[in-house]
Design an enzyme around this catalytic site. Structure first.
Site, PDB file in Angstrom:
ATOM      1  N   HIS A  85      54.904  77.928  19.048  1.00 44.76           N
ATOM      2  CA  HIS A  85      55.461  76.985  18.140  1.00 44.76           C
ATOM      3  C   HIS A  85      54.886  77.217  16.773  1.00 44.76           C
ATOM      4  CE1 HIS A  85      57.042  74.914  21.757  1.00 44.76           C
ATOM      5  NE2 HIS A  85      58.009  74.889  20.943  1.00 44.76           N
ATOM      6  N   LYS A  88      66.667  69.833  29.453  1.00 48.50           N
ATOM      7  CA  LYS A  88      66.155  68.478  29.347  1.00 48.50           C
ATOM      8  C   LYS A  88      67.165  67.476  29.137  1.00 48.50           C
ATOM      9  CE  LYS A  88      61.708  69.697  29.041  1.00 48.50           C
ATOM     10  NZ  LYS A  88      60.897  69.364  29.880  1.00 48.50           N
ATOM     11  N   SER A 118      62.311  66.525  24.818  1.00 50.97           N
ATOM     12  CA  SER A 118      61.768  66.772  23.554  1.00 50.97           C
ATOM     13  C   SER A 118      62.846  66.319  22.571  1.00 50.97           C
ATOM     14  CB  SER A 118      61.996  68.516  23.626  1.00 50.97           C
ATOM     15  OG  SER A 118      62.205  68.956  22.468  1.00 50.97           O
ATOM     16  N   SER A 119      62.498  66.398  21.258  1.00 52.25           N
ATOM     17  CA  SER A 119      63.561  65.666  20.489  1.00 52.25           C
ATOM     18  C   SER A 119      64.621  66.944  20.169  1.00 52.25           C
ATOM     19  CB  SER A 119      62.613  65.740  18.973  1.00 52.25           C
ATOM     20  OG  SER A 119      62.104  66.761  18.370  1.00 52.25           O
ATOM     21  N   CYS A 120      64.536  68.216  20.666  1.00 51.12           N
ATOM     22  CA  CYS A 120      65.679  69.176  20.447  1.00 51.12           C
ATOM     23  C   CYS A 120      66.911  68.567  21.323  1.00 51.12           C
ATOM     24  CB  CYS A 120      65.169  70.423  20.621  1.00 51.12           C
ATOM     25  SG  CYS A 120      64.804  70.855  22.521  1.00 51.12           S
ATOM     26  N   TYR A 140      66.961  75.183  26.279  1.00 50.41           N
ATOM     27  CA  TYR A 140      66.118  74.280  26.567  1.00 50.41           C
ATOM     28  C   TYR A 140      66.544  72.784  26.430  1.00 50.41           C
ATOM     29  CZ  TYR A 140      61.469  72.115  26.283  1.00 50.41           C
ATOM     30  OH  TYR A 140      60.206  71.049  26.297  1.00 50.41           O
TER      31      TYR A 140
HETATM   32  P1  GDP Z   1      61.590  74.243  16.454  1.00 46.13           P
HETATM   33  O1  GDP Z   1      61.262  72.984  16.247  1.00 46.13           O
HETATM   34  O2  GDP Z   1      62.293  74.077  17.953  1.00 46.13           O
HETATM   35  O3  GDP Z   1      62.118  74.937  15.451  1.00 46.13           O
HETATM   36  O4  GDP Z   1      60.294  74.665  16.760  1.00 46.13           O
HETATM   37  P2  GDP Z   1      59.190  75.995  15.968  1.00 46.13           P
HETATM   38  O5  GDP Z   1      57.952  75.297  16.024  1.00 46.13           O
HETATM   39  O6  GDP Z   1      59.306  77.168  16.783  1.00 46.13           O
HETATM   40  O7  GDP Z   1      59.826  75.928  14.657  1.00 46.13           O
HETATM   41  C1  GDP Z   1      59.588  75.120  13.613  1.00 46.13           C
HETATM   42  C2  GDP Z   1      59.968  75.393  12.206  1.00 46.13           C
HETATM   43  O8  GDP Z   1      58.891  76.576  11.704  1.00 46.13           O
HETATM   44  C3  GDP Z   1      61.394  76.751  12.139  1.00 46.13           C
HETATM   45  O9  GDP Z   1      61.748  76.405  11.096  1.00 46.13           O
HETATM   46  C4  GDP Z   1      60.589  78.013  12.085  1.00 46.13           C
HETATM   47  O10 GDP Z   1      61.213  78.930  11.548  1.00 46.13           O
HETATM   48  C5  GDP Z   1      59.394  77.567  11.302  1.00 46.13           C
HETATM   49  N1  GDP Z   1      58.151  78.545  11.425  1.00 46.13           N
HETATM   50  C6  GDP Z   1      57.610  79.147  10.470  1.00 46.13           C
HETATM   51  N2  GDP Z   1      56.762  80.006  10.502  1.00 46.13           N
HETATM   52  C7  GDP Z   1      56.651  80.202  12.032  1.00 46.13           C
HETATM   53  C8  GDP Z   1      56.007  80.973  13.151  1.00 46.13           C
HETATM   54  O11 GDP Z   1      55.174  81.938  12.783  1.00 46.13           O
HETATM   55  N3  GDP Z   1      56.404  80.625  14.326  1.00 46.13           N
HETATM   56  C9  GDP Z   1      57.253  79.855  14.797  1.00 46.13           C
HETATM   57  N4  GDP Z   1      57.560  79.436  15.978  1.00 46.13           N
HETATM   58  N5  GDP Z   1      57.977  79.036  13.791  1.00 46.13           N
HETATM   59  C10 GDP Z   1      57.692  79.341  12.484  1.00 46.13           C
END
Ligand code: GDP
Length: 322
Positions: free
Chosen positions: A184, A145, A112-114, A141
Protein backbone atom coordinates in the site's frame (compact mmCIF):
# COMPACT_ATOMS: atom_id res chain seq x y z
CA UNK A 1 -24.14 -0.08 21.30
CA UNK A 2 -25.80 -3.26 22.46
CA UNK A 3 -24.25 -6.67 22.99
CA UNK A 4 -21.84 -6.85 25.90
CA UNK A 5 -19.61 -9.91 25.54
CA UNK A 6 -17.22 -11.01 28.25
CA UNK A 7 -13.88 -12.15 26.84
CA UNK A 8 -12.76 -13.33 30.26
CA UNK A 9 -11.60 -16.93 30.20
CA UNK A 10 -12.53 -17.40 26.53
CA UNK A 11 -10.46 -19.04 23.82
CA UNK A 12 -9.94 -16.56 20.98
CA UNK A 13 -8.74 -17.77 17.58
CA UNK A 14 -7.00 -15.03 15.60
CA UNK A 15 -6.98 -16.19 11.97
CA UNK A 16 -4.14 -14.43 10.14
CA UNK A 17 -2.05 -13.76 13.27
CA UNK A 18 1.12 -13.41 11.16
CA UNK A 19 -0.17 -10.44 9.18
CA UNK A 20 -0.10 -6.77 10.08
CA UNK A 21 -3.63 -6.65 11.53
CA UNK A 22 -3.62 -10.13 13.03
CA UNK A 23 -0.38 -9.51 14.92
CA UNK A 24 -1.76 -6.21 16.24
CA UNK A 25 -4.92 -8.00 17.41
CA UNK A 26 -2.75 -10.59 19.19
CA UNK A 27 -0.76 -7.77 20.89
CA UNK A 28 -3.99 -6.11 22.00
CA UNK A 29 -5.63 -9.34 23.21
CA UNK A 30 -2.55 -10.08 25.32
CA UNK A 31 -3.84 -7.42 27.74
CA UNK A 32 -7.19 -9.23 28.10
CA UNK A 33 -7.91 -12.17 30.34
CA UNK A 34 -8.32 -14.68 27.51
CA UNK A 35 -6.43 -17.49 25.79
CA UNK A 36 -5.16 -16.66 22.28
CA UNK A 37 -5.14 -19.43 19.67
CA UNK A 38 -3.20 -19.15 16.42
CA UNK A 39 -2.59 -21.55 13.55
CA UNK A 40 0.85 -21.41 11.95
CA UNK A 41 0.66 -20.99 8.19
CA UNK A 42 2.71 -24.17 7.62
CA UNK A 43 0.31 -26.19 9.75
CA UNK A 44 -2.97 -24.89 8.36
CA UNK A 45 -3.83 -23.49 4.93
CA UNK A 46 -7.00 -21.48 5.56
CA UNK A 47 -8.10 -22.21 1.98
CA UNK A 48 -8.33 -25.91 2.84
CA UNK A 49 -11.92 -26.55 3.92
CA UNK A 50 -11.33 -29.94 5.57
CA UNK A 51 -8.24 -28.66 7.36
CA UNK A 52 -10.04 -25.63 8.77
CA UNK A 53 -13.04 -27.72 9.89
CA UNK A 54 -10.75 -30.18 11.64
CA UNK A 55 -8.67 -27.44 13.27
CA UNK A 56 -11.76 -25.66 14.56
CA UNK A 57 -13.36 -28.89 15.82
CA UNK A 58 -10.12 -29.84 17.67
CA UNK A 59 -9.33 -26.45 19.19
CA UNK A 60 -12.92 -25.35 19.86
CA UNK A 61 -12.46 -21.59 20.18
CA UNK A 62 -15.22 -19.50 21.78
CA UNK A 63 -14.37 -16.44 19.72
CA UNK A 64 -12.94 -16.04 16.19
CA UNK A 65 -11.36 -12.93 14.67
CA UNK A 66 -10.91 -13.14 10.89
CA UNK A 67 -7.84 -11.01 10.22
CA UNK A 68 -6.64 -13.38 7.50
CA UNK A 69 -6.88 -12.12 3.94
CA UNK A 70 -4.99 -11.83 0.72
CA UNK A 71 -4.27 -8.08 0.70
CA UNK A 72 -2.33 -5.70 -1.48
CA UNK A 73 -2.09 -2.24 -2.92
CA UNK A 74 -3.67 -0.76 -5.99
CA UNK A 75 -1.44 -2.52 -8.57
CA UNK A 76 -1.41 -5.95 -6.95
CA UNK A 77 -5.23 -5.93 -6.86
CA UNK A 78 -5.34 -5.15 -10.53
CA UNK A 79 -2.75 -7.77 -11.49
CA UNK A 80 -3.99 -10.76 -9.48
CA UNK A 81 -7.80 -10.65 -9.65
CA UNK A 82 -8.22 -14.41 -9.17
CA UNK A 83 -6.08 -14.46 -6.02
CA UNK A 84 -7.86 -11.48 -4.51
CA UNK A 85 -11.34 -12.82 -5.24
CA UNK A 86 -10.90 -16.55 -4.89
CA UNK A 87 -8.44 -16.81 -1.98
CA UNK A 88 -10.45 -14.37 0.09
CA UNK A 89 -13.84 -15.93 -0.68
CA UNK A 90 -12.49 -19.39 0.09
CA UNK A 91 -10.67 -18.69 3.31
CA UNK A 92 -13.36 -16.50 4.85
CA UNK A 93 -16.16 -18.94 3.93
CA UNK A 94 -14.15 -21.84 5.38
CA UNK A 95 -13.59 -20.01 8.64
CA UNK A 96 -17.16 -18.72 9.05
CA UNK A 97 -18.74 -22.06 8.15
CA UNK A 98 -16.36 -24.04 10.41
CA UNK A 99 -16.92 -21.60 13.26
CA UNK A 100 -20.66 -22.23 13.02
CA UNK A 101 -20.17 -26.02 12.99
CA UNK A 102 -17.98 -25.73 16.09
CA UNK A 103 -20.43 -23.52 18.03
CA UNK A 104 -18.23 -20.43 18.14
CA UNK A 105 -20.05 -17.84 20.27
CA UNK A 106 -18.70 -14.63 18.75
CA UNK A 107 -17.08 -13.98 15.40
CA UNK A 108 -15.63 -10.77 14.01
CA UNK A 109 -15.07 -10.42 10.27
CA UNK A 110 -12.74 -7.73 9.00
CA UNK A 111 -13.39 -5.96 5.72
CA UNK A 112 -12.19 -2.71 4.24
CA UNK A 113 -13.46 0.72 3.20
CA UNK A 114 -13.12 -0.38 -0.44
CA UNK A 115 -16.45 -2.24 -0.12
CA UNK A 116 -18.20 1.08 -0.74
CA UNK A 117 -19.16 2.52 -4.13
CA UNK A 118 -16.43 4.50 -5.86
CA UNK A 119 -18.51 7.67 -5.78
CA UNK A 120 -20.28 7.17 -2.44
CA UNK A 121 -21.27 10.42 -0.68
CA UNK A 122 -18.52 11.43 1.77
CA UNK A 123 -18.04 10.73 4.60
CA UNK A 124 -19.27 7.24 3.77
CA UNK A 125 -21.98 5.86 6.01
CA UNK A 126 -22.46 2.15 6.62
CA UNK A 127 -25.70 2.23 4.62
CA UNK A 128 -23.90 3.34 1.42
CA UNK A 129 -23.06 -0.34 0.83
CA UNK A 130 -24.29 -1.62 -2.56
CA UNK A 131 -25.69 1.73 -3.67
CA UNK A 132 -23.40 2.11 -6.72
CA UNK A 133 -20.54 0.68 -8.80
CA UNK A 134 -17.23 -0.18 -7.09
CA UNK A 135 -13.79 1.28 -7.79
CA UNK A 136 -12.52 -1.05 -10.57
CA UNK A 137 -8.90 -1.28 -9.33
CA UNK A 138 -9.94 -3.21 -6.25
CA UNK A 139 -13.35 -4.63 -7.03
CA UNK A 140 -12.11 -8.24 -6.74
CA UNK A 141 -11.07 -7.74 -3.15
CA UNK A 142 -14.15 -5.61 -2.45
CA UNK A 143 -16.56 -8.25 -3.77
CA UNK A 144 -14.96 -10.92 -1.58
CA UNK A 145 -15.23 -8.63 1.45
CA UNK A 146 -18.87 -7.78 0.70
CA UNK A 147 -19.61 -11.52 0.43
CA UNK A 148 -17.91 -12.06 3.81
CA UNK A 149 -19.90 -9.44 5.64
CA UNK A 150 -23.10 -10.67 3.99
CA UNK A 151 -22.31 -14.25 5.05
CA UNK A 152 -21.95 -13.11 8.66
CA UNK A 153 -25.25 -11.27 8.36
CA UNK A 154 -26.87 -14.35 6.81
CA UNK A 155 -25.69 -16.62 9.66
CA UNK A 156 -26.94 -14.07 12.12
CA UNK A 157 -30.40 -13.92 10.53
CA UNK A 158 -30.84 -17.63 9.80
CA UNK A 159 -29.18 -19.11 12.89
CA UNK A 160 -29.26 -16.29 15.44
CA UNK A 161 -25.47 -16.33 16.03
CA UNK A 162 -23.41 -13.33 17.13
CA UNK A 163 -21.26 -12.72 14.05
CA UNK A 164 -20.27 -9.10 13.41
CA UNK A 165 -18.22 -7.19 10.82
CA UNK A 166 -15.94 -4.16 10.97
CA UNK A 167 -14.73 -2.10 8.00
CA UNK A 168 -11.43 -0.36 8.77
CA UNK A 169 -9.93 2.57 6.86
CA UNK A 170 -6.57 2.15 5.04
CA UNK A 171 -4.34 0.52 7.67
CA UNK A 172 -0.61 0.99 8.17
CA UNK A 173 1.97 0.28 10.86
CA UNK A 174 4.38 -2.34 12.16
CA UNK A 175 4.22 -5.59 10.20
CA UNK A 176 3.25 -3.91 6.94
CA UNK A 177 4.39 -5.22 3.56
CA UNK A 178 7.23 -3.16 2.03
CA UNK A 179 7.35 -5.02 -1.28
CA UNK A 180 6.84 -2.18 -3.79
CA UNK A 181 4.83 -4.35 -6.21
CA UNK A 182 2.34 -5.43 -3.58
CA UNK A 183 2.40 -2.76 -0.89
CA UNK A 184 0.00 0.00 0.00
CA UNK A 185 1.00 3.62 -0.31
CA UNK A 186 2.54 4.29 3.14
CA UNK A 187 5.08 1.44 3.22
CA UNK A 188 5.87 2.11 -0.45
CA UNK A 189 6.61 5.81 0.04
CA UNK A 190 8.50 5.13 3.26
CA UNK A 191 10.76 2.59 1.62
CA UNK A 192 11.34 4.80 -1.43
CA UNK A 193 12.03 7.91 0.69
CA UNK A 194 14.44 5.92 2.85
CA UNK A 195 16.34 4.69 -0.21
CA UNK A 196 16.69 8.31 -1.39
CA UNK A 197 18.20 9.57 1.86
CA UNK A 198 21.51 11.19 1.18
CA UNK A 199 20.98 11.16 -2.58
CA UNK A 200 21.02 14.95 -2.84
CA UNK A 201 17.39 15.84 -3.57
CA UNK A 202 16.53 13.05 -6.00
CA UNK A 203 12.87 12.54 -6.96
CA UNK A 204 10.47 10.46 -4.88
CA UNK A 205 8.14 8.78 -7.34
CA UNK A 206 4.52 9.09 -6.17
CA UNK A 207 1.97 7.18 -8.24
CA UNK A 208 -0.99 8.98 -9.77
CA UNK A 209 -1.88 12.66 -9.44
CA UNK A 210 -1.35 13.01 -5.68
CA UNK A 211 -4.94 14.28 -5.45
CA UNK A 212 -6.79 11.22 -4.09
CA UNK A 213 -7.78 11.47 -0.45
CA UNK A 214 -7.34 8.57 1.95
CA UNK A 215 -8.17 7.95 5.59
CA UNK A 216 -5.31 6.16 7.37
CA UNK A 217 -5.63 4.24 10.63
CA UNK A 218 -2.64 3.03 12.66
CA UNK A 219 -2.93 -0.72 13.03
CA UNK A 220 -2.76 -0.76 16.85
CA UNK A 221 -5.69 1.66 16.91
CA UNK A 222 -7.54 -0.68 14.57
CA UNK A 223 -6.82 -3.65 16.86
CA UNK A 224 -8.04 -1.68 19.87
CA UNK A 225 -11.29 -0.82 18.08
CA UNK A 226 -11.78 -4.44 17.04
CA UNK A 227 -11.41 -5.73 20.59
CA UNK A 228 -13.76 -2.95 21.72
CA UNK A 229 -16.36 -4.10 19.16
CA UNK A 230 -15.95 -7.75 20.17
CA UNK A 231 -16.79 -6.78 23.73
CA UNK A 232 -19.46 -4.17 23.06
CA UNK A 233 -21.15 -4.62 19.71
CA UNK A 234 -23.72 -7.06 18.48
CA UNK A 235 -25.72 -6.05 15.41
CA UNK A 236 -26.67 -6.80 11.85
CA UNK A 237 -24.85 -3.87 10.26
CA UNK A 238 -21.11 -3.73 9.76
CA UNK A 239 -19.35 -0.87 11.59
CA UNK A 240 -16.89 1.63 10.08
CA UNK A 241 -13.56 1.87 11.93
CA UNK A 242 -11.43 4.92 11.21
CA UNK A 243 -10.24 8.30 12.37
CA UNK A 244 -12.82 10.50 10.63
CA UNK A 245 -9.98 12.43 8.92
CA UNK A 246 -8.36 12.12 5.54
CA UNK A 247 -5.30 13.50 3.74
CA UNK A 248 -4.29 13.86 0.10
CA UNK A 249 -1.63 11.50 -1.25
CA UNK A 250 0.53 14.57 -2.05
CA UNK A 251 0.37 15.76 1.58
CA UNK A 252 0.97 12.22 2.79
CA UNK A 253 4.12 12.05 0.66
CA UNK A 254 5.32 15.29 2.27
CA UNK A 255 4.65 13.87 5.74
CA UNK A 256 6.52 10.65 4.95
CA UNK A 257 9.56 12.56 3.64
CA UNK A 258 9.54 14.70 6.75
CA UNK A 259 9.41 11.66 9.07
CA UNK A 260 12.06 9.73 7.15
CA UNK A 261 14.30 12.80 6.82
CA UNK A 262 16.40 13.63 3.81
CA UNK A 263 15.62 16.03 1.02
CA UNK A 264 13.75 14.01 -1.60
CA UNK A 265 11.73 16.05 -4.09
CA UNK A 266 8.21 14.79 -4.73
CA UNK A 267 7.17 13.96 -8.31
CA UNK A 268 3.97 12.39 -9.58
CA UNK A 269 3.63 9.56 -12.09
CA UNK A 270 0.36 10.05 -13.99
CA UNK A 271 0.75 6.72 -15.79
CA UNK A 272 -0.13 4.95 -12.52
CA UNK A 273 -3.76 4.76 -11.34
CA UNK A 274 -5.30 7.08 -8.75
CA UNK A 275 -7.98 4.62 -7.69
CA UNK A 276 -10.94 5.97 -5.73
CA UNK A 277 -10.95 9.80 -5.52
CA UNK A 278 -11.82 9.75 -1.82
CA UNK A 279 -12.55 7.12 0.86
CA UNK A 280 -13.40 8.95 4.06
CA UNK A 281 -15.74 6.95 6.25
CA UNK A 282 -18.42 8.25 8.55
CA UNK A 283 -17.34 6.91 11.92
CA UNK A 284 -20.14 8.42 13.97
CA UNK A 285 -21.56 5.03 14.99
CA UNK A 286 -18.21 3.96 16.46
CA UNK A 287 -17.40 7.38 17.95
CA UNK A 288 -20.84 7.53 19.61
CA UNK A 289 -19.55 4.79 21.95
CA UNK A 290 -16.73 7.04 23.13
CA UNK A 291 -14.00 5.06 21.34
CA UNK A 292 -11.26 7.18 19.76
CA UNK A 293 -7.96 6.40 18.00
CA UNK A 294 -4.80 7.17 19.98
CA UNK A 295 -2.25 7.81 17.26
CA UNK A 296 -2.23 10.91 15.05
CA UNK A 297 -0.86 10.26 11.55
CA UNK A 298 2.52 11.83 12.37
CA UNK A 299 3.17 9.64 15.41
CA UNK A 300 1.88 6.56 13.59
CA UNK A 301 4.31 7.25 10.74
CA UNK A 302 7.18 7.77 13.19
CA UNK A 303 6.48 4.46 14.90
CA UNK A 304 6.16 2.68 11.58
CA UNK A 305 9.48 4.11 10.38
CA UNK A 306 11.21 3.03 13.61
CA UNK A 307 9.82 -0.46 13.09
CA UNK A 308 10.94 -0.42 9.43
CA UNK A 309 14.51 0.56 10.40
CA UNK A 310 14.72 -2.09 13.12
CA UNK A 311 13.57 -4.83 10.80
CA UNK A 312 15.59 -3.63 7.84
CA UNK A 313 18.64 -4.11 10.04
CA UNK A 314 17.43 -7.54 11.16
CA UNK A 315 16.80 -8.48 7.53
CA UNK A 316 13.30 -9.92 8.07
CA UNK A 317 11.16 -7.39 6.17
CA UNK A 318 8.81 -8.33 3.34
CA UNK A 319 10.61 -6.48 0.53
CA UNK A 320 9.81 -8.62 -2.49
CA UNK A 321 12.20 -9.21 -5.38
CA UNK A 322 14.90 -6.54 -5.51
P1 GDP B 1 -6.06 2.08 -2.34
O1 GDP B 1 -6.65 2.83 -1.20
O2 GDP B 1 -6.71 0.77 -2.59
O3 GDP B 1 -5.99 2.92 -3.58
O4 GDP B 1 -4.59 1.67 -1.85
P2 GDP B 1 -3.07 2.11 -2.08
O5 GDP B 1 -2.49 2.32 -0.73
O6 GDP B 1 -2.39 1.10 -2.95
O7 GDP B 1 -3.07 3.50 -2.88
C1 GDP B 1 -3.55 4.69 -2.32
C2 GDP B 1 -3.23 5.84 -3.25
O8 GDP B 1 -1.82 6.12 -3.16
C3 GDP B 1 -3.53 5.61 -4.74
O9 GDP B 1 -4.04 6.82 -5.30
C4 GDP B 1 -2.15 5.31 -5.31
O10 GDP B 1 -2.03 5.61 -6.69
C5 GDP B 1 -1.29 6.26 -4.47
N1 GDP B 1 0.15 5.93 -4.47
C6 GDP B 1 1.15 6.83 -4.68
N2 GDP B 1 2.34 6.23 -4.67
C7 GDP B 1 2.12 4.91 -4.44
C8 GDP B 1 2.98 3.79 -4.31
O11 GDP B 1 4.21 3.86 -4.45
N3 GDP B 1 2.39 2.59 -4.02
C9 GDP B 1 1.02 2.46 -3.87
N4 GDP B 1 0.50 1.25 -3.58
N5 GDP B 1 0.18 3.53 -4.00
C10 GDP B 1 0.71 4.73 -4.29
Amino acid sequence: MDGTFDLKGSRVFVAGHGGMVGSAVVRRLATEDCEILTAPREALDLRDQEGVRRWMADRRPDVVVIAAARVGGILANDRFPVDFLNDNLTLQTNIIDSAFRSDVRKLLFLGSSCIYPKLAPQPIREDALLTGPLEPTNEWYAIAKIAGLKLCQAYRRQHGVDYISAMPANLYGPGDNFDLDASHVIPALMRKAHALKGSGGKALDVWGSGKPLREFLYVDDAADALVFLLKNYSGDSHINVGTGQDISIADLAGAVVSVVGGDARITFDPTKPDGAPRKLMDVSRLFATGWRPRYALRSGLERTYEWFLRHLEKGDLRLGPT
